[in-house]
Design an enzyme around this catalytic site. Structure first.
Site, PDB file in Angstrom:
ATOM      1  N   ASN A 296     -27.397 -18.873   4.104  1.00 42.19           N
ATOM      2  CA  ASN A 296     -27.471 -20.308   3.876  1.00 42.19           C
ATOM      3  C   ASN A 296     -26.643 -20.972   4.963  1.00 42.19           C
ATOM      4  OD1 ASN A 296     -25.108 -22.157   2.378  1.00 42.19           O
ATOM      5  ND2 ASN A 296     -27.142 -23.034   2.379  1.00 42.19           N
TER       6      ASN A 296
ATOM      7  N   MET B 179     -30.766 -26.931   4.410  1.00 42.86           N
ATOM      8  CA  MET B 179     -29.943 -25.905   3.771  1.00 42.86           C
ATOM      9  C   MET B 179     -30.740 -25.203   2.668  1.00 42.86           C
ATOM     10  SD  MET B 179     -27.057 -26.159   5.396  1.00 42.86           S
ATOM     11  CE  MET B 179     -25.634 -25.604   4.442  1.00 42.86           C
ATOM     12  N   CYS B 180     -30.137 -24.155   2.163  1.00 45.85           N
ATOM     13  CA  CYS B 180     -30.828 -23.343   1.167  1.00 45.85           C
ATOM     14  C   CYS B 180     -29.854 -23.068   0.029  1.00 45.85           C
ATOM     15  CB  CYS B 180     -31.268 -22.018   1.789  1.00 45.85           C
ATOM     16  SG  CYS B 180     -32.036 -22.230   3.394  1.00 45.85           S
ATOM     17  N   GLU B 181     -30.317 -22.312  -0.949  1.00 48.96           N
ATOM     18  CA  GLU B 181     -29.390 -21.871  -1.997  1.00 48.96           C
ATOM     19  C   GLU B 181     -29.450 -20.355  -2.141  1.00 48.96           C
ATOM     20  OE1 GLU B 181     -28.342 -23.899  -5.383  1.00 48.96           O
ATOM     21  OE2 GLU B 181     -28.823 -25.887  -4.601  1.00 48.96           O
TER      22      GLU B 181
END
Lengths: 279, 279
Positions: free
Chosen positions: A108, A1-3
């Site tokens: 995301n 995942m990312c932000e």
């Protein structure tokens, strides 16, 4: 995942404070070490800084923290790779031109492989991420459903939206359409995203997204990820309105609003102007 | 007028030395104080740094001079505005996506107003320069004449050129077409330009453009615009081939080749691979 992080304001505003918190999550307080990027709108102009290196170690990220670029819309992303290798072409935000405007996007989440067999469209992905494929599909849908009539002459306005030029209810129609397409993508996996044309900032929540609007009377804010605080009273005027959107709240002494699953929030000039909700 | 600089190499190469000379002309030794920009290709990836401020005073330009970004193709531009105000959206290089590739372009010169009434096309200008209008028209011509068949699957190759995918003689056909369109634009004013998809670098000369190819045995070079010299022997391997293209020669102890009016030079991996000449 990312932000994800986004900012929208009614006056050109720098993002140094919030960005300082975000970059710490890029290999520092967070695991998102697979590149980062930030896009700034300045009038009709657009520029972005992207780096496949961890933001916490990035020479360019250090510049952005200390060099105040005044912008009314910002989209930023720090990456923890899932689909697509770690390289510049897979680094968010992605951008394409539509209706003579720069459209910027960051995602995301993760979409099922089967969700990505979109038909050939106006926009071709350059990299290999599910995120960019979804972006190309979204913009192609906009182009198809809101075709621009003619080559625009007046470049002073950014308020026209393709086939919606000068029609009333334009942003409502486009928001409903974007919400519908985002809901389709949410059916194929996790799809939190930020999208902007420099005037409107669209935030869609699949699993996790928060926002906070700051206006007078301004107070102090303390970053969660690094020892930094700011007294917004000292850097704002009473008329300023600034909204920040982030996957996780960036400050720990303020009340951030969590978005609902399936919610599209549309912001303009720092304010939430409309919402659409999922089923 | 403005100044152009391009670089193509067979190995990822940094441009710090040449860029240090160019930025001095951006308000220092030259009058080109109306913004600057530089685009780097890294594999299929693309990033650019643009600033409407004079390069000689630019914080971002200072970063680029000391931060070696290794790239195989670079396009840079420093601006002295004629058509279009001084703002980010009018700052070169311009870029658009075509065939799943980032295409980058910078222009030196000026086109007659009458030359700019292009029909509405796939690409819409964001800013108000004659340069961006010509770029949108050029890319639309490419898209129209070399349509891509289907959504490409293999992103590992950058060698396909729209409808030319896997056809032989592809770059020859496309170069002939680009030359023809550039000749049309030259008929409407002054049109020196650099154009690239990250693999090929197209340089078209209307009035002024020079290039130099450096390969073993490498020697020393001395910049004309600032007290800086480099011994390329110390920073290269015997197999490196690097070509630099510039409006004016950047060094004063090397032999640069002036391009002819109406000449299109196409470079790949640091080498001149073909030319087209004007009438």
């Amino acid at each position: 995942m990312c932000e994800l992080m986004g900012m929208t304001a009614n006056v050109p505003t720098d993002i140094c404070f919030s960005f300082s918190g975000l970059v710490k999550r890029g290999g520092g307080t967070g695991p998102h070490k697979d590149g980062w990027g930030i896009a700034f709108y300045e009038g009709r102009g657009y520029r972005e800084f992207r780096d496949p290196n961890p933001s916490v170690d990035s020479e360019i990220a250090r510049l952005i923290q200390r060099y105040p670029i005044k912008s009314r819309v910002v989209i930023s992303h720090i990456r923890q790779a899932n689909v697509g290798g770690i390289c510049l072409e897979n680094t968010h935000p992605f951008n394409r031109e539509l209706w003579g405007q720069h459209w910027s996007y960051a995602h995301n989440g993760q979409l099922e492989e089967s969700a990505l067999h979109f038909p050939a469209s106006f926009y071709q992905p350059v990299g290999t991420t599910d995120s960019e494929q979804a972006f190309c599909w979204l913009l192609a849908q906009l182009r198809l459903n809101f075709p621009i009539g003619t080559n625009r002459v007046d470049k002073s306005s950014t308020s026209d939206l393709g086939g919606c030029v000068e029609r009333s209810g334009c942003i409502e129609q486009i928001s409903t359409a974007i919400h519908t397409w985002c809901e389709q993508l949410r059916g194929k996996g996790v799809f939190n995203m930020l999208l902007s044309n420099g005037e409107y900032l669209f935030a869609y929540c699949s699993t996790k997204l928060h926002h906070i609007t700051r206006c007078a009377p301004f107070g102090e804010a303390v970053l969660s990820d690094t020892e930094l605080q700011v007294d917004f009273k000292k850097v704002t005027t009473p008329n300023d309105i600034v909204t920040v959107i982030a996957t996780q709240p960036l400050t720990d002494n303020e009340q951030w609003t969590p978005m609902q699953t399936g919610e599209l929030a549309v912001f303009k000039n720092g304010e939430l102007i409309l919402q659409r909700f999922g089923q």
